[in-house]
Write an enzyme that holds these catalytic residues in place. Structure first.
Site, PDB file in Angstrom:
ATOM      1  N   LYS A  59      80.325 -11.994  10.009  1.00 34.17           N
ATOM      2  CA  LYS A  59      81.552 -12.162   9.205  1.00 34.17           C
ATOM      3  C   LYS A  59      81.310 -11.765   7.755  1.00 34.17           C
ATOM      4  O   LYS A  59      82.046 -10.971   7.183  1.00 34.17           O
ATOM      5  CB  LYS A  59      82.004 -13.635   9.254  1.00 34.17           C
ATOM      6  CG  LYS A  59      83.251 -13.858  10.047  1.00 34.17           C
ATOM      7  CD  LYS A  59      83.953 -15.176   9.841  1.00 34.17           C
ATOM      8  CE  LYS A  59      83.215 -16.363   9.334  1.00 34.17           C
ATOM      9  NZ  LYS A  59      82.520 -17.173  10.327  1.00 34.17           N
ATOM     10  N   GLU A 105      83.947 -24.401   0.611  1.00 32.87           N
ATOM     11  CA  GLU A 105      82.692 -23.718   0.911  1.00 32.87           C
ATOM     12  C   GLU A 105      81.499 -24.639   0.689  1.00 32.87           C
ATOM     13  O   GLU A 105      81.527 -25.497  -0.190  1.00 32.87           O
ATOM     14  CB  GLU A 105      82.534 -22.505  -0.004  1.00 32.87           C
ATOM     15  CG  GLU A 105      83.365 -21.315   0.399  1.00 32.87           C
ATOM     16  CD  GLU A 105      82.786 -20.615   1.605  1.00 32.87           C
ATOM     17  OE1 GLU A 105      81.789 -19.900   1.471  1.00 32.87           O
ATOM     18  OE2 GLU A 105      83.337 -20.804   2.705  1.00 32.87           O
ATOM     19  N   ARG A 106      80.432 -24.408   1.455  1.00 36.46           N
ATOM     20  CA  ARG A 106      79.170 -25.085   1.153  1.00 36.46           C
ATOM     21  C   ARG A 106      78.567 -24.444  -0.099  1.00 36.46           C
ATOM     22  O   ARG A 106      78.720 -23.248  -0.316  1.00 36.46           O
ATOM     23  CB  ARG A 106      78.196 -24.928   2.320  1.00 36.46           C
ATOM     24  CG  ARG A 106      78.689 -25.551   3.611  1.00 36.46           C
ATOM     25  CD  ARG A 106      77.805 -25.133   4.784  1.00 36.46           C
ATOM     26  NE  ARG A 106      78.364 -25.601   6.044  1.00 36.46           N
ATOM     27  CZ  ARG A 106      79.285 -24.933   6.745  1.00 36.46           C
ATOM     28  NH1 ARG A 106      79.742 -23.774   6.301  1.00 36.46           N
ATOM     29  NH2 ARG A 106      79.747 -25.419   7.879  1.00 36.46           N
TER      30      ARG A 106
END
Length: 484
Positions: A161, A187-188
């Site tokens: 991705k 998001e991390r």
């Protein structure tokens, strides 16, 4: 300055319940979406979402409420949440408040605009459907993207991705003179840091902006980060007249943040616990992504489907906005067919004769038919071998396998790992190659000659017809299908 602080309009905190804060104002009640600041250094930011009566407002904190207590003074800034716009934001990484998080000084020469903008009116929208060329063969031929449209990218971890997104950013910046904006919702921290480093190494950072609302931030902050990124995108479209590629990861987390905000505000949940205003909130974000008379914002959105249930309200509402769906396959990735896009599961509303043209449409249908027939024949090959197929079916298998390999492509952003120079392939070259393979022009060429090349003529340079290699291909078919 972000906004003028009106010291005369002060309020007092009445109650704090998690991220929900009730404030009493004696003089003037702040309007909806006004930003309030509290705390010793005014570091706690609250957005007004409801006016409860003549003196009380209820807001959601966009930062943590640690240290906030009843009786504390609150300042009304007199304006909504603002985002920085201008050339100075390029190559930078920001949070939802427009503060840089890349350990550099705040950008100079920027304007501040409200994140709450209306979608462009119908009179300004372009009514012409145009193809957004990516330079990636399998997307341009089988899943053409719409300029100013929205495409969903479905895929698990490790199937490519991020590499695909990085390559599209590279092609957009290097060959279309556009701007890319990456918006990370939920998001991390690790993912944001890795992406920033990857973009820097790939050399695409100078024409890119990154905005992150990280996973550990309160739901209010995660909910507004998409609006902040869109405000930046609208500046480049409307003021600079440039095309913008907006990448959102992940649109489901935007809905999830809205669901948390709705629950905290005490709204009655609808089906499966989603907020009753989900359709409105998602539309308010998605409708701003549009193609106008000055430029276009083309969006590619990673979509998480809860429990693989495509009837989930979040998935259903998201699908209604998408003009293309790109599905990444773990099986194709394991076979080394990169980009690992599944051509039979992916689809595009642009793939009609009236938009892409009669020849393109006919070729795309023929490619899908050939690949579908090969999928059906795989079980027979695995059990009985290729020799048991009719000559006609054997030709179908040969065409399909050559098409699969021709639709692979070396990327610019993976040159350092593969050692293969990246290729940008025009739509004309991609269609010509597929047509010539379907007409059996390359049936005497080994499959490896078509693997990881750009235009089809590279196959002739890469490898001359090798009769011995052709004879051994039946063994390769049997081995491949046996594994699958």
């Amino acid at each position: 300055m972000k906004s003028k602080i009106i010291l005369s309009n002060l309020g007092v905190v009445v109650s704090v319940r998690g991220s929900v804060v009730d404030i009493r104002f004696e003089e003037r009640l702040p309007s909806i979406y006004s930003v309030l600041r509290a705390g010793s250094e005014r570091q706690i930011v609250i957005e007004v979402l409801a006016q409860r009566d003549a003196h009380h407002v209820r807001g959601i904190a966009l930062t943590t409420t640690q240290g906030l207590a009843r009786g504390m003074m609150v300042e009304d800034t007199g304006g909504p949440l603002m985002a920085p716009v201008g050339k100075g934001i390029l190559s930078r990484m920001f949070n939802v408040f427009g503060n840089p998080i890349d350990r550099q000084d705040s950008p100079a020469d920027v304007q501040w605009r409200s994140v709450h903008q209306s979608p462009p009116p119908l009179a300004r929208r372009s009514t012409k459907s145009e193809i957004f060329e990516t330079g990636i063969k399998v997307i341009d031929v089988l899943v053409p993207l719409e300029r100013g449209g929205k495409a969903g990218l479905f895929g698990g971890a490790g199937v490519g991705k991020t590499v695909l997104l990085t390559e599209m950013i590279h092609n957009m910046i290097g060959h279309q003179e556009g701007v890319s904006i990456f918006c990370g919702i939920g998001e991390r921290c690790r993912e944001g840091e890795e992406l920033y480093r990857d973009m820097k190494n790939a050399g695409v950072l100078p024409d890119m902006v990154m905005v992150f609302g990280q996973m550990n931030e309160p739901p209010g902050g995660r909910f507004r980060v998409g609006h902040a990124a869109l405000t930046m995108a609208e500046y480049f479209r409307d003021d600079e007249h440039r095309d913008v590629l907006l990448l959102i990861d992940n649109i489901f987390r935007f809905i999830q943040a809205g669901m948390e905000v709705s629950g905290l505000m005490g709204q009655m949940p609808s089906r499966l616990g989603y907020q009753p205003t989900m359709g409105t909130e998602l539309s308010a974000l998605e409708e701003r992504i549009a193609n106008t008379d000055t430029g276009a914002i083309t969006s590619i959105q990673a979509v998480y489907v809860p429990a693989d249930d495509f009837t989930d309200p979040a998935a259903v509402h998201t699908f209604s906005h998408l003009s293309a769906s790109i599905v990444l396959s773990r099986k194709r990735a394991s076979e080394g067919l990169f980009p690992a896009i599944d051509p039979l599961q992916s689809s595009s509303k642009m793939s009609t004769p009236g938009i892409v043209g009669e020849r393109h449409y006919r070729l795309a249908q023929e490619i899908r038919r050939t690949l579908a027939q090969y999928t059906e024949l795989k079980d027979i090959i695995a059990m009985l071998g290729l020799e048991q197929l009719s000559p006609e079916d054997r030709n179908v298998v040969a065409r399909a396998r050559r098409l699969e390999r021709f639709l692979t492509q070396p990327f610019f952003t993976t040159e350092q790992f593969t050692g293969l120079p990246g290729k940008l392939v025009s739509l004309k070259d991609a269609l010509d190659g597929c047509e010539r393979i379907l007409h059996d022009e390359f049936k005497d060429y080994p499959e490896k000659a078509l693997y990881m090349i750009g235009a089809i003529d590279e196959a002739k340079k890469k490898n001359q017809p090798d009769k011995a290699a052709v004879k051994t291909e039946s063994n390769m078919y049997a081995a491949d299908t046996h594994e699958s």
